[in-house]
Write a protein that holds these residues in place. Structure first.
Motif, short mmCIF file in Angstrom:
data_model
loop_
_atom_site.label_atom_id
_atom_site.label_comp_id
_atom_site.label_asym_id
_atom_site.label_seq_id
_atom_site.Cartn_x
_atom_site.Cartn_y
_atom_site.Cartn_z
N UNK A 1 48.05 54.76 -65.20
CA UNK A 1 49.39 54.69 -64.62
C UNK A 1 49.80 53.24 -64.40
N UNK A 2 48.89 52.43 -63.89
CA UNK A 2 49.19 51.02 -63.67
C UNK A 2 49.48 50.31 -64.98
N UNK A 3 48.69 50.61 -66.00
CA UNK A 3 48.91 50.01 -67.31
C UNK A 3 50.30 50.37 -67.84
N UNK A 4 50.66 51.61 -67.73
CA UNK A 4 51.97 52.06 -68.18
C UNK A 4 53.09 51.35 -67.42
N UNK A 5 52.90 51.16 -66.11
CA UNK A 5 53.91 50.47 -65.31
C UNK A 5 54.07 49.01 -65.73
N UNK A 6 52.95 48.34 -65.99
CA UNK A 6 53.01 46.93 -66.39
C UNK A 6 53.72 46.80 -67.73
N UNK A 7 53.39 47.65 -68.68
CA UNK A 7 54.01 47.58 -70.01
C UNK A 7 55.49 47.94 -69.91
N UNK A 8 55.83 48.93 -69.10
CA UNK A 8 57.23 49.32 -68.93
C UNK A 8 58.03 48.19 -68.30
N UNK A 9 57.44 47.51 -67.33
CA UNK A 9 58.13 46.40 -66.67
C UNK A 9 58.50 45.32 -67.69
N UNK B 1 56.62 44.84 -74.27
CA UNK B 1 56.09 43.59 -74.83
C UNK B 1 54.69 43.35 -74.27
N UNK B 2 53.68 43.70 -75.07
CA UNK B 2 52.30 43.59 -74.61
C UNK B 2 51.88 42.14 -74.36
N UNK B 3 52.35 41.20 -75.18
CA UNK B 3 52.00 39.79 -74.97
C UNK B 3 52.56 39.28 -73.66
N UNK B 4 53.77 39.67 -73.32
CA UNK B 4 54.36 39.27 -72.03
C UNK B 4 53.58 39.89 -70.88
N UNK B 5 53.17 41.15 -71.04
CA UNK B 5 52.40 41.83 -69.99
C UNK B 5 51.07 41.12 -69.77
N UNK B 6 50.39 40.78 -70.85
CA UNK B 6 49.10 40.08 -70.74
C UNK B 6 49.30 38.70 -70.13
N UNK B 7 50.34 38.00 -70.55
CA UNK B 7 50.64 36.68 -69.99
C UNK B 7 50.86 36.73 -68.49
N UNK B 8 51.60 37.72 -68.03
CA UNK B 8 51.85 37.87 -66.60
C UNK B 8 50.56 38.16 -65.86
#
Length: 65
Positions: free
Chosen positions: A12-20, A24-31
């Motif tokens: 659920x947390x992973x889905x929230x981060x990606x949705x935010x 954009x997975x690279x932006x999610x990883x960068x954050x």
């Protein structure tokens, strides 16, 4: 067979981060990497301010054991 409920919150947390980050997975990883750097700095500051007797010799660990 029982479902493994321990993995669901992480999913659920992973889905929230990606949705935010709008998928954009690279932006999610960068954050997340920026968050890690920030938390490590905060831990270093806390370690510096903490007296040795405060935690009976315990020292924070910066890496997973």
């Amino acid at each position: 067979m029982k479902p493994d409920l321990r993995s669901r919150p992480a999913d659920d947390e992973l889905a929230e981060v990606v949705a935010y980050h709008e998928g954009d997975m690279e932006a999610a990883i960068g954050t997340l990497l920026e968050d890690i750097r920030h938390l490590r700095r905060q831990l270093a500051l806390a370690e510096g301010a903490m007296g040795r007797g405060m935690a009976r010799g315990w020292r924070p660990s910066y890496d997973r054991d």
